[in-house]
Write a protein that holds these residues in place. Structure first.
Motif, PDB file in Angstrom:
ATOM      1  N   ILE A 538     -13.480  -6.527   4.069  1.00 58.02           N
ATOM      2  CA  ILE A 538     -12.323  -5.999   3.290  1.00 58.02           C
ATOM      3  C   ILE A 538     -11.626  -7.349   2.697  1.00 58.02           C
ATOM      4  CG2 ILE A 538     -10.009  -5.209   3.804  1.00 58.02           C
ATOM      5  CD1 ILE A 538     -11.044  -3.493   5.912  1.00 58.02           C
ATOM      6  N   GLY A 539     -11.352  -7.236   1.573  1.00 55.44           N
ATOM      7  CA  GLY A 539     -11.070  -8.469   0.760  1.00 55.44           C
ATOM      8  C   GLY A 539      -9.389  -8.512   0.595  1.00 55.44           C
ATOM      9  N   GLU A 540      -9.001  -7.216   0.505  1.00 57.71           N
ATOM     10  CA  GLU A 540      -7.373  -7.144   0.156  1.00 57.71           C
ATOM     11  C   GLU A 540      -7.057  -5.758   1.044  1.00 57.71           C
ATOM     12  OE1 GLU A 540      -5.447  -8.595  -3.457  1.00 57.71           O
ATOM     13  OE2 GLU A 540      -7.126  -7.276  -4.051  1.00 57.71           O
ATOM     14  N   TRP A 541      -5.775  -5.803   1.123  1.00 56.13           N
ATOM     15  CA  TRP A 541      -5.066  -4.752   1.671  1.00 56.13           C
ATOM     16  C   TRP A 541      -3.445  -4.790   1.537  1.00 56.13           C
ATOM     17  CZ3 TRP A 541      -1.197  -4.402   5.358  1.00 56.13           C
ATOM     18  CH2 TRP A 541      -1.309  -5.919   6.420  1.00 56.13           C
ATOM     19  N   LYS A 542      -2.879  -3.600   1.304  1.00 58.15           N
ATOM     20  CA  LYS A 542      -1.411  -3.317   1.288  1.00 58.15           C
ATOM     21  C   LYS A 542      -1.248  -2.236   1.548  1.00 58.15           C
ATOM     22  CE  LYS A 542      -0.366  -6.658  -2.566  1.00 58.15           C
ATOM     23  NZ  LYS A 542       0.487  -6.652  -3.897  1.00 58.15           N
ATOM     24  N   GLY A 543       0.129  -1.991   2.095  1.00 56.14           N
ATOM     25  CA  GLY A 543       0.377  -0.649   2.774  1.00 56.14           C
ATOM     26  C   GLY A 543       1.983  -0.363   2.589  1.00 56.14           C
ATOM     27  N   LYS A 544       2.229   0.778   2.528  1.00 60.77           N
ATOM     28  CA  LYS A 544       3.755   1.494   2.418  1.00 60.77           C
ATOM     29  C   LYS A 544       3.765   2.332   3.601  1.00 60.77           C
ATOM     30  CE  LYS A 544       4.814   0.691  -2.488  1.00 60.77           C
ATOM     31  NZ  LYS A 544       5.350   1.037  -3.649  1.00 60.77           N
ATOM     32  N   LEU A 545       4.980   1.842   4.316  1.00 59.24           N
ATOM     33  CA  LEU A 545       5.427   2.833   5.538  1.00 59.24           C
ATOM     34  C   LEU A 545       6.653   3.821   5.156  1.00 59.24           C
ATOM     35  CD1 LEU A 545       4.795   3.499   8.350  1.00 59.24           C
ATOM     36  CD2 LEU A 545       6.565   1.706   9.065  1.00 59.24           C
ATOM     37  N   PHE A 546       6.487   5.129   5.332  1.00 54.33           N
ATOM     38  CA  PHE A 546       7.413   5.999   4.937  1.00 54.33           C
ATOM     39  C   PHE A 546       7.937   6.675   5.934  1.00 54.33           C
ATOM     40  CE2 PHE A 546       4.598   5.710   1.294  1.00 54.33           C
ATOM     41  CZ  PHE A 546       5.384   5.728   0.147  1.00 54.33           C
ATOM     42  N   CYS A 547       9.216   7.158   6.194  1.00 57.47           N
ATOM     43  CA  CYS A 547      10.086   7.820   7.101  1.00 57.47           C
ATOM     44  C   CYS A 547       9.402   9.266   7.210  1.00 57.47           C
ATOM     45  CB  CYS A 547      11.402   7.812   6.912  1.00 57.47           C
ATOM     46  SG  CYS A 547      11.933   5.986   6.750  1.00 57.47           S
ATOM     47  N   PRO A 548       9.617   9.699   8.326  1.00 52.66           N
ATOM     48  CA  PRO A 548       9.103  11.184   8.481  1.00 52.66           C
ATOM     49  C   PRO A 548       9.970  12.009   7.147  1.00 52.66           C
ATOM     50  CG  PRO A 548       9.648  10.267  10.437  1.00 52.66           C
ATOM     51  CD  PRO A 548      10.008   9.339   9.719  1.00 52.66           C
ATOM     52  N   SER A 549      11.098  11.541   6.858  1.00 50.57           N
ATOM     53  CA  SER A 549      11.775  12.210   5.745  1.00 50.57           C
ATOM     54  C   SER A 549      11.211  12.114   4.640  1.00 50.57           C
ATOM     55  CB  SER A 549      13.282  11.960   5.806  1.00 50.57           C
ATOM     56  OG  SER A 549      13.480  10.436   5.531  1.00 50.57           O
ATOM     57  N   GLY A 550      10.310  10.918   4.164  1.00 49.01           N
ATOM     58  CA  GLY A 550       9.622  10.979   3.073  1.00 49.01           C
ATOM     59  C   GLY A 550      10.053   9.500   2.416  1.00 49.01           C
ATOM     60  N   GLY A 551      11.263   8.773   2.954  1.00 47.95           N
ATOM     61  CA  GLY A 551      11.717   7.831   2.121  1.00 47.95           C
ATOM     62  C   GLY A 551      10.747   6.564   2.557  1.00 47.95           C
ATOM     63  N   LEU A 552      10.874   5.812   1.586  1.00 52.49           N
ATOM     64  CA  LEU A 552      10.235   4.347   1.805  1.00 52.49           C
ATOM     65  C   LEU A 552      11.035   3.617   2.969  1.00 52.49           C
ATOM     66  CD1 LEU A 552       7.688   2.376   1.090  1.00 52.49           C
ATOM     67  CD2 LEU A 552       9.317   1.514  -0.655  1.00 52.49           C
ATOM     68  N   LYS A 553      10.165   3.061   3.971  1.00 55.08           N
ATOM     69  CA  LYS A 553      10.869   2.182   5.236  1.00 55.08           C
ATOM     70  C   LYS A 553      10.498   0.839   4.878  1.00 55.08           C
ATOM     71  CE  LYS A 553      10.940   2.083  10.096  1.00 55.08           C
ATOM     72  NZ  LYS A 553      10.429   2.662  11.368  1.00 55.08           N
ATOM     73  N   LYS A 554       9.412   0.645   4.488  1.00 52.67           N
ATOM     74  CA  LYS A 554       9.072  -0.805   4.436  1.00 52.67           C
ATOM     75  C   LYS A 554       7.724  -1.141   3.683  1.00 52.67           C
ATOM     76  CE  LYS A 554       7.752  -2.111   8.922  1.00 52.67           C
ATOM     77  NZ  LYS A 554       7.759  -3.014  10.153  1.00 52.67           N
ATOM     78  N   GLU A 555       7.285  -2.326   3.144  1.00 52.24           N
ATOM     79  CA  GLU A 555       6.121  -2.376   2.426  1.00 52.24           C
ATOM     80  C   GLU A 555       5.410  -3.554   3.285  1.00 52.24           C
ATOM     81  OE1 GLU A 555       6.246  -3.897  -1.303  1.00 52.24           O
ATOM     82  OE2 GLU A 555       7.201  -2.137  -2.366  1.00 52.24           O
ATOM     83  N   LEU A 556       3.888  -3.190   3.765  1.00 49.29           N
ATOM     84  CA  LEU A 556       3.281  -4.189   4.399  1.00 49.29           C
ATOM     85  C   LEU A 556       2.148  -4.885   3.737  1.00 49.29           C
ATOM     86  CD1 LEU A 556       3.183  -1.275   7.434  1.00 49.29           C
ATOM     87  CD2 LEU A 556       4.538  -3.489   7.427  1.00 49.29           C
ATOM     88  N   TYR A 557       1.972  -6.231   4.090  1.00 44.87           N
ATOM     89  CA  TYR A 557       1.005  -6.740   3.352  1.00 44.87           C
ATOM     90  C   TYR A 557       0.720  -7.886   4.258  1.00 44.87           C
ATOM     91  CZ  TYR A 557       5.302  -8.558   1.716  1.00 44.87           C
ATOM     92  OH  TYR A 557       6.646  -9.085   1.696  1.00 44.87           O
ATOM     93  N   PRO A 558      -0.538  -8.602   4.222  1.00 45.80           N
ATOM     94  CA  PRO A 558      -0.873 -10.009   4.797  1.00 45.80           C
ATOM     95  C   PRO A 558       0.209 -10.953   4.786  1.00 45.80           C
ATOM     96  CG  PRO A 558      -2.600  -9.284   3.241  1.00 45.80           C
ATOM     97  CD  PRO A 558      -1.752  -8.270   2.973  1.00 45.80           C
ATOM     98  N   GLY A 559       0.146 -11.732   5.906  1.00 50.02           N
ATOM     99  CA  GLY A 559       1.065 -13.043   5.946  1.00 50.02           C
ATOM    100  C   GLY A 559       2.746 -12.627   6.430  1.00 50.02           C
TER     101      GLY A 559
END
Length: 559
Positions: A538-559
């Motif tokens: 796996i060279g790269e990864w990024k993520g987005k965590l959404f609340c149960p209601s659907g709203g964006l909670k936070k972005e996740l990435y290395p470092g």
């Protein structure tokens, strides 16, 4: 020596009578002779004789049944042989004894293709010839002919002078299954079998009944195309429980052995209850479903060995390494990610006719590595899954060892930490551990590897770590590559090769994959993962965590 009276041993005081090993009925492990099982009443026997009565009452001339290996096919055929030989007294304790069956003696032609050499069509022809000659000699007749088809026909005709003949054929497809890694030999063996079995088509006047068993159905169509009156009961709900043990049969026939397990573990300081033993047995060896009806059965071979060894182990799986399945995976690695939860039409599942074109999922169903989880009558389709812990764990261990060439023990040691990282969304640690395992994949496997190979390795590592996944989940505008359902979060993976994590994540966002799970009451993590053919991980990864209601909670990435 007389035993002193103990009211509790007689079932009073709410305590079950604990029998000694000498008092308990024996476990018929590996026994395929019904005569040995029933003659002295020493062995446990799960009575399936009313299924035989039903078959005979229905009156079809030719039957076909497919079940996985070591599922009781040979014992069932041997039981048919004794019933149709008129051996009534052997079945005094069985249900068929009190029925109106006439118990007439019929000549039996029993062919077991697991005992006939099949490395090439010449050996197969010779083996069939010698088997027919042995059967003829045992019946005091002689046969001649320029082909096995002719010899078979003449044997049937000669034996029919005594009474209508019964044909029993066990493991008909062994010469095909054994040679699947050599398609040309498998095809030639199939032609030998096809020509030989065509004899049955013109022999109805001489036959009482014929019953053919095998592991697979994929060659059934062309092999028996001449038998227009062949009745395939493989997926017939009336015969869903003809082989394997039901929950009721487990509880009524193995109670003494279950109590012995409880006693042994208690002596070892491992206190357990009957409920716990049954739950363990159910999760490891139950779960096989062969028809539309919701009838599940236990693997009989593994159940008997569990009762004997009194511990869980992949008893059935380790008796035959599925090398032909691993060969299929190596050809099309992307197919393994869709195994769990795969929906497949009835016609595809049970009627594929070409060896070289049979799909991995139908082949795994027919050979017992997948089973039916649900049926959709509107589509006439089945959803498949692994039947139990035994098959699931052992299959992914085999994939690690023989497909990815990774030591399963190394993955097992990290499994708890890998699972914990994902549960806690500790993604940097999770990806690091995955890449450590990617580093263990043999260098030569990456030569010409496509995206499907990387996805397959990733999927296998997750499953082998106990992380349950579903792949290719359809939404209204696309298909999600991989989904992990955790206790507090649903994790969606979009996987790419030699692109970027941004591209993967953007695709998931455009197709709004998270909306499918918006009402589940859990957080939703959408991850874009890019594999690199240069770094072979796996060279790269990024993520987005959404609340149960659907709203964006936070972005996740290395470092």
């Amino acid at each position: 020596m007389l035993r002193s009276f103990n009211p509790c041993r007689l079932g009073f005081c709410g305590v079950k009578w604990e029998k000694t090993l000498e008092e308990m009925k024996k476990l018929p492990i590996g026994i395929q002779s019904i005569n040995k099982v029933l003659l002295n009443g020493d062995y446990i026997y799960i009575d399936k004789t009313l299924f035989i009565k039903r078959l005979l009452d229905e009156g079809a001339p030719h039957y076909f049944l497919s079940r996985p290996r070591r599922f009781g096919k040979s014992l069932f055929l041997n039981t048919l042989k004794e019933v149709l030989s008129g051996n009534k007294e052997l079945f005094r304790e069985c249900a068929i004894y009190e029925s109106d069956y006439d118990w007439k003696h019929h000549p039996i032609i029993h062919l077991d293709f697991s005992q006939i050499p099949n490395k090439n069509p010449e050996l197969l022809e010779t083996g069939i010839k010698e088997t027919l000659e042995d059967i003829a000699a045992s019946n005091q007749v002689t046969i001649t002919g320029s082909s096995n088809k002719t010899r078979f026909k003449r044997l049937i005709e000669k034996l029919s002078k005594k009474n209508l003949v019964v044909i029993l054929i066990d493991e008909y497809d062994k010469p095909i299954i054994d040679q699947m890694h050599h398609h040309s030999i498998a095809q030639e063996n199939r032609e030998v079998l096809k020509s030989f079995l065509e004899t049955l088509k013109g022999s109805d006047d001489y036959l009482k009944f014929s019953f053919i068993t095998g592991v697979s159905q994929f060659s059934q169509v062309s092999l028996f195309s001449g038998l227009n009156n062949l009745k395939n009961i493989t997926m017939n709900p009336k015969y869903a429980e003809v082989m394997g043990y039901t929950e009721k049969e487990i509880k009524t026939s193995f109670d003494d052995h279950i109590q012995a397990i409880i006693k042994k573990r208690s002596e070892q300081g491992r206190s357990t209850t009957e409920k716990q033993v049954l739950k363990e047995l159910r999760s490891w060896y139950n779960g096989y479903r062969f028809t539309r009806s919701e009838a599940y059965v236990y693997n009989p071979f593994s159940t008997l060995n569990y009762m004997d060894e009194q511990e869980t182990s992949p008893y059935w799986y380790r008796t035959g390494t599925p090398s032909f399945l691993i060969s299929q995976v190596k050809k099309t690695p992307e197919t393994i990610t869709t195994l769990r939860g795969k929906s497949i039409l009835d016609t595809t599942l049970s009627h594929a006719s070409h060896i070289e074109k049979v799909g991995l999922a139908p082949l795994m169903f027919q050979t017992g590595y997948l089973t039916i989880r649900s049926y959709n009558p509107e589509e006439d389709s089945y959803q498949l899954d692994f039947p139990n812990k035994e098959v699931e764990k052992a299959f992914f261990d085999s994939l690690l060892k023989d497909f990815a060439e990774i030591d399963p023990l190394m993955v097992q040691r990290d499994a708890k930490e890998l699972l914990a990282d994902l549960r806690e969304l500790n993604l940097s640690s999770f990806i690091t551990k995955i890449n450590i395992h990617f580093a263990k994949v043999s260098y030569h496997l990456f030569s010409h590897a496509q995206e499907g190979f990387y996805q397959a390795v990733f999927f296998t590592l997750l499953e082998a770590s106990g992380i349950r996944t579903v792949a290719e989940m359809a939404t209204n505008i696309g298909r999600i590559d991989l989904i992990c359902e955790m206790e507090h979060a649903t994790i969606i993976f979009e996987l790419k090769l030699d692109k970027t994590a941004d591209i993967a994540l953007k695709q998931a966002e455009i197709k709004k994959y998270q909306e499918r799970y918006a009402l589940d009451g859990k957080e939703i993590l959408v991850m874009g993962v890019n594999f690199s053919s240069k770094s072979r991980n796996i060279g790269e990864w990024k993520g987005k965590l959404f609340c149960p209601s659907g709203g964006l909670k936070k972005e996740l990435y290395p470092g």
